[in-house]
Design an enzyme around this catalytic site. Sequence first.
Site, mmCIF file in Angstrom:
data_model
loop_
_atom_site.group_PDB
_atom_site.id
_atom_site.type_symbol
_atom_site.label_atom_id
_atom_site.label_comp_id
_atom_site.label_asym_id
_atom_site.label_seq_id
_atom_site.Cartn_x
_atom_site.Cartn_y
_atom_site.Cartn_z
ATOM 1 N N PHE A 268 0.768 -1.059 0.053
ATOM 2 C CA PHE A 268 0.014 0.171 -0.060
ATOM 3 C C PHE A 268 0.957 1.004 -0.105
ATOM 4 O O PHE A 268 1.667 1.417 0.992
ATOM 5 C CB PHE A 268 -0.774 0.048 1.065
ATOM 6 N N LYS B 264 2.083 10.027 8.564
ATOM 7 C CA LYS B 264 1.291 9.415 9.586
ATOM 8 C C LYS B 264 1.858 10.083 11.064
ATOM 9 O O LYS B 264 1.767 11.137 11.439
ATOM 10 C CB LYS B 264 1.418 8.059 9.482
ATOM 11 N N ASP C 8 9.153 3.280 1.495
ATOM 12 C CA ASP C 8 8.068 3.920 2.062
ATOM 13 C C ASP C 8 7.957 3.702 3.648
ATOM 14 O O ASP C 8 7.508 2.693 3.944
ATOM 15 C CB ASP C 8 6.907 3.478 1.247
ATOM 16 N N THR D 278 1.971 25.032 -4.707
ATOM 17 C CA THR D 278 1.876 26.059 -3.904
ATOM 18 C C THR D 278 2.014 26.024 -2.637
ATOM 19 O O THR D 278 2.867 26.871 -2.257
ATOM 20 C CB THR D 278 -0.066 26.287 -4.099
#
Lengths: 448, 448
Positions: free
Chosen positions: B167, B304, B273, B329
């Site tokens: 994931f 997280k 990750d 931005t």
Amino acid sequence: MSLLETKVSTEVPGPKSKAFQNELERHIDARTVHIVDADGNRYLDVYSQIASVPVGYNNPTLLAAAQSPEMLSALANRAALGNFPSTKWAGILENSLLKIAPKGLDQLFTAQSGSEANELAFKAAFILYRRRQRDGKAWTDEEIQSCMNNAEPGSPHLAVLSFRNSFHGRGFGSLSTTRSKAVHKLDIPSFDWPQASFPALKYPLKSHVAENEAEEQRCLKEVEQLITSWRLPVAALIVEPIQSEGGDNHASPAFFQGLRDITKKHGVVMIVDEVQTGFGATGKFWGHEHFNLTSPPDIVTFSKKAQTAGYFFGDSLLVPDKAYRQFNTWMGDSARVLMSGAVIKEILDNDLVAQCARVGDTLYAELTKLAETYPTLVKNPRGKGSGTYIAFDTKDAGAFIKAMKTNGVNVGTCGVETVRLRPMLIFTEEHIPILINALTKVLSSISA
Amino acid sequence: MSLLETKVSTEVPGPKSKAFQNELERHIDARTVHIVDADGNRYLDVYSQIASVPVGYNNPTLLAAAQSPEMLSALANRAALGNFPSTKWAGILENSLLKIAPKGLDQLFTAQSGSEANELAFKAAFILYRRRQRDGKAWTDEEIQSCMNNAEPGSPHLAVLSFRNSFHGRGFGSLSTTRSKAVHKLDIPSFDWPQASFPALKYPLKSHVAENEAEEQRCLKEVEQLITSWRLPVAALIVEPIQSEGGDNHASPAFFQGLRDITKKHGVVMIVDEVQTGFGATGKFWGHEHFNLTSPPDIVTFSKKAQTAGYFFGDSLLVPDKAYRQFNTWMGDSARVLMSGAVIKEILDNDLVAQCARVGDTLYAELTKLAETYPTLVKNPRGKGSGTYIAFDTKDAGAFIKAMKTNGVNVGTCGVETVRLRPMLIFTEEHIPILINALTKVLSSISA
């Protein structure tokens, strides 16, 4: 020093600003950085953090929101809002974003950036497209298994149509709809999605009525042709009410009504990207309110001046058939939604949208005078009737804004050689002379 | 009531929680919502807002950071951090994220979510891949023009390799690497990227040494084969130190060293990750520290428990050749980076990583006892030596966690039938009996 005085006493950037930039450069890519407060210089900010500051720096209403008990909890106890929102969450939404939901769109999905909001909108459109095709049937095993391999039919080849010169963000989905500059797109894999021409209107508008109408009809025809003949089915269309990053390109209400008609006719989800136009700067709260569409867009996305991001929608079919299909850990940030509530309060309490419309009219009239005096340096002034959302083309926009900064005003560029004005919503008649004086100085020095 | 007491005096969800959910349902899709504080019930939270609460609710250090003058400014004057950071920005970064940069990775790019961080990492890898191919040559006109049409050569067909059951987020790029569940992926267009098998280790590990080693070798071989033979060039590989959403799947340090060797050999950017494994829960600050890699990964992403997001990297070639190619931005949120600084201070000052390692060992030992007593309901306990990052398989994980909630403990599921424990870093020995007692009650009632 008066609040209305600007002051530039060093070169720009000054020595301290350069030192801070070098410090940053040690750990991040700081080539885009302009630190504006290190050398004691003081500017009128008509760029507003890329059009994202709504109601001024150190706004008391915002400072109060930043110190509220709700904020303390939102910061220290960040929730996974899709799973475990606090009991206050519904009230926070009702007291902020839901207050300014576009007409006809009473459903909300919160996010953290305009790019994320647009991608969530695309996903909603794709899920709806397949839901209609499935017509109530259950997911097949083949679909379930193939999607894990990124293969059809589970991962279908579907498209989002966008416009030439548009900007919708930089994620892999949103960047596939962005068509503004190569520097945004080069080397990044993209989806095979179509782009239509956006009307290239000629100015002054009143001298080119028939020509511009023909141009808009040409673009609408191209849109319909792409929808009916593109090699992938087009599930959604995304459009900015005013193309911003792409050069402050406007189109008429008739054009947008045409888009609404075509998308309705072909069952294409119409997404209006109000990331830059939303929250009042055009003289309406939402830019698309200028168009008097006969039915609302399907989805409206927002970010920037909202200080948070997300999308509004009206059709409950855009809520996926099952839970957890549109979901992520944080689902937005309640701290930033609280700030949004303060921004909205400030806008509504002070009638800033009407103020923007009024001040914009005056500013536009002043700019027109400059265009008459300096016709080769202030070309195609545009944004009449669009609040302070005003721009013009010039010869060397980069050098122009550098000179403006030396004269105490921070402005931005867009498109090829366009200077865009992006004052905050608290910009009033008293700021206009500062801006116009700086423009006049720069124009006269260039043309000298 | 002691801080260590749980209390559940209504059905779950209770009537007030249901009422709040109905209120939310009017404007947002609230099917995933579990409001846990409306009925006066009190839980031990071993799920922690999907593993994202680092150091407890209402942590005094976090509350102090939330009330600091820097926070006030970050909230009320949100900056476009890539263009106009305040002069304090370098100091804020040095006092927060840069303190815990993984070994060998001293460059930082800030973002707002794990999904965004991973996509930014992919973009860095793609830009690097083409930069190497270009070998110092300038962008061609053909590249510049074709990328505006999402076509080659400007929009190249390049791939990121990920693992089965992984994931990595839900944006269009990150979702193309996510392979956990159909509900995440179905109906969303994806890139034609490859997935390799992730080792399916057998437990207990000591009884399956040769078998597991062979399994890891098989997976490594598959990785290399995909890199050398996939129909698109593979520019990057992304892997979780422990597959979390996909079922808490572990692999050995040798496997990860193998990945490092293969990616080095083939010039593939290795992205680790650490969105869920980072920030101490595994008993090391970064999950990949368990692997003693001979050279650091190229990129490490986080989110997280960091309360903000971004990625670290070491190779300056991963900074694009020109400015504004990796840009947006907001470029993260300085308010959330300030919170991250408080989290990091709390972790370092209280040595919470070591505490996690110690408490995890005790918790794992207790869980092993339950596995012996209830071998059909507590299967494949795993996470020995991985701090509190502990999980086990059961028969009906959904019913299991519902029963746990009725017994005062909030836990989560993952994979097919896995219960994952995700205590906060402040979980200590005194919380273990509460968790183990609830587990025992639920297990004995199911097996009765």
